[in-house]
Design a protein around this motif. Structure first.
Motif, mmCIF file in Angstrom:
data_model
loop_
_atom_site.group_PDB
_atom_site.id
_atom_site.type_symbol
_atom_site.label_atom_id
_atom_site.label_comp_id
_atom_site.label_asym_id
_atom_site.label_seq_id
_atom_site.Cartn_x
_atom_site.Cartn_y
_atom_site.Cartn_z
ATOM 1 N N HIS A 9 0.848 -1.187 0.000
ATOM 2 C CA HIS A 9 0.000 0.000 0.000
ATOM 3 C C HIS A 9 0.887 1.241 0.000
ATOM 4 O O HIS A 9 0.970 1.970 0.993
ATOM 5 C CB HIS A 9 -0.951 -0.032 1.191
ATOM 6 N N TRP A 45 -0.184 14.804 5.835
ATOM 7 C CA TRP A 45 -1.619 14.668 5.614
ATOM 8 C C TRP A 45 -2.362 15.255 6.801
ATOM 9 O O TRP A 45 -2.076 14.922 7.949
ATOM 10 C CB TRP A 45 -1.970 13.197 5.430
ATOM 11 N N ASN A 97 2.537 4.524 -2.500
ATOM 12 C CA ASN A 97 2.509 5.365 -3.695
ATOM 13 C C ASN A 97 3.789 6.180 -3.789
ATOM 14 O O ASN A 97 4.447 6.438 -2.782
ATOM 15 C CB ASN A 97 1.315 6.334 -3.633
ATOM 16 N N TYR A 120 -0.469 4.044 2.532
ATOM 17 C CA TYR A 120 -1.894 4.190 2.816
ATOM 18 C C TYR A 120 -2.448 2.928 3.478
ATOM 19 O O TYR A 120 -3.650 2.658 3.416
ATOM 20 C CB TYR A 120 -2.687 4.546 1.554
ATOM 21 N N TYR A 148 -4.974 6.746 -3.550
ATOM 22 C CA TYR A 148 -3.884 7.680 -3.840
ATOM 23 C C TYR A 148 -4.448 9.056 -4.131
ATOM 24 O O TYR A 148 -5.595 9.225 -4.546
ATOM 25 C CB TYR A 148 -3.024 7.187 -5.011
ATOM 26 N N GLN A 194 4.649 7.321 -0.053
ATOM 27 C CA GLN A 194 3.513 7.565 0.849
ATOM 28 C C GLN A 194 2.801 6.246 1.093
ATOM 29 O O GLN A 194 2.460 5.544 0.139
ATOM 30 C CB GLN A 194 2.547 8.584 0.235
ATOM 31 N N PRO A 240 10.421 11.356 3.826
ATOM 32 C CA PRO A 240 10.986 12.712 3.875
ATOM 33 C C PRO A 240 11.423 13.251 2.515
ATOM 34 O O PRO A 240 11.754 14.431 2.408
ATOM 35 C CB PRO A 240 12.195 12.543 4.791
ATOM 36 N N TYR A 251 8.713 11.469 -3.350
ATOM 37 C CA TYR A 251 8.199 11.068 -2.046
ATOM 38 C C TYR A 251 7.471 9.736 -2.148
ATOM 39 O O TYR A 251 6.688 9.521 -3.086
ATOM 40 C CB TYR A 251 7.193 12.089 -1.520
ATOM 41 N N TYR A 269 1.263 3.930 -8.113
ATOM 42 C CA TYR A 269 0.347 3.573 -7.020
ATOM 43 C C TYR A 269 0.382 2.072 -6.776
ATOM 44 O O TYR A 269 0.738 1.300 -7.671
ATOM 45 C CB TYR A 269 -1.081 4.057 -7.303
ATOM 46 N N PHE A 305 -2.268 8.682 6.909
ATOM 47 C CA PHE A 305 -1.360 8.528 5.780
ATOM 48 C C PHE A 305 -0.060 9.251 6.124
ATOM 49 O O PHE A 305 -0.082 10.350 6.684
ATOM 50 C CB PHE A 305 -1.960 9.143 4.517
ATOM 51 N N TYR A 329 5.305 9.862 -5.512
ATOM 52 C CA TYR A 329 4.964 11.159 -6.095
ATOM 53 C C TYR A 329 6.238 11.893 -6.501
ATOM 54 O O TYR A 329 7.291 11.744 -5.872
ATOM 55 C CB TYR A 329 4.206 12.031 -5.084
ATOM 56 N N PHE A 382 4.055 10.239 4.699
ATOM 57 C CA PHE A 382 4.972 10.374 3.580
ATOM 58 C C PHE A 382 6.405 10.163 4.055
ATOM 59 O O PHE A 382 6.737 10.457 5.209
ATOM 60 C CB PHE A 382 4.869 11.774 2.975
#
Lengths: 107, 122
Positions: free
Chosen positions: A32, B49, A34, A91, B108, A89, A100, A87, A49, A96, A36, A98
């Motif tokens: 899980h 978040w 992602n 989930y 996402y 992340q 660093p 980044y 994702y 959630f 970015y 991220f």
């Protein structure tokens, strides 16, 4: 909270080189995850994702892999427009969180 | 094409309440497939978040901010909002609104606003 770490924190490499970024979660996050891309002064953009699925429209030089607590993001042939911070992340659990970030610079 | 646009004061005094609105165009915040949320980024730092709201009105907050945060939605205006009370300099950040896809196992932040800088200072 699940803590996310990334390495390296920054790197500088040449156009055409392969770039690898690692992301580690403090517990199993079951893919899980992602990835970015954030260019200077811009909002983050989703690239990958579910650990390994390429978002529509994202160039195929970007890829992701991993499982459990350890994940990898790869750019197979760095392009000048890839100058950005990347980044991860998770989930798997709220909140959630991220990583660093890894800042990628072009030599 | 979906667009999100943050709006609100760029300067807030310490101890006061930060209020931001995200206006959505090209899609409805009443859709059952998405969550609408806020993420912030202090200058030169990483992403945090803040929380999300679902079309049903259910809200989800980061426990680190939960006592100070309220996210609400106005479906008639296709907007959702953030209120963060008792702000300090540590709340200075670029605030992004974003749409999150929620289709397990996928989840996402697919669409983001451009972000708005909020500075907490007297």
């Amino acid at each position: 909270d699940i803590q996310m770490t990334q390495s390296p924190s920054s790197l500088s490499t040449s156009v055409g080189d392969r770039v690898t970024v690692t992301c580690q979660a403090s517990q199993d996050i079951s893919n899980h995850l992602n990835w970015y891309q954030q260019k200077p002064g811009k909002a983050p953009k989703l690239l990958i994702y579910g650990a390994s699925n390429l978002e529509t429209g994202v160039p195929s030089r970007f890829s992701g892999s991993g499982s459990g607590t350890d994940y990898t993001f790869t750019i197979t042939s760095l392009q000048p427009e890839d100058l950005a911070t990347y980044y991860c992340q998770q989930y798997d659990n709220l909140p959630f969180t991220f990583g660093p970030g890894t800042k990628v610079a072009i030599k | 094409q979906l667009q999100l646009q943050e709006s609100g004061p760029g300067l807030v005094k310490p101890s006061e309440t930060l209020s931001l609105t995200c206006t959505v165009s090209g899609g409805s915040i009443s859709s059952s497939s998405y969550y609408w949320g806020w993420i912030r980024q202090p200058p030169g730092r990483g992403l945090e978040w803040i929380g999300s709201i679902y079309y049903s009105g259910s809200t989800y907050y980061n426990p680190s901010l939960k006592s100070r945060v309220t996210i609400s939605a106005d479906t008639s205006k296709n907007q959702f909002s953030l209120r963060l009370s008792s702000v300090t300099a540590a709340d200075t950040a670029v605030y992004y609104c974003a749409r999150r896809i929620a289709a397990p196992p996928r989840s996402y932040f697919q669409h983001w606003g451009q972000g708005t800088l909020v500075t907490v200072s007297s």
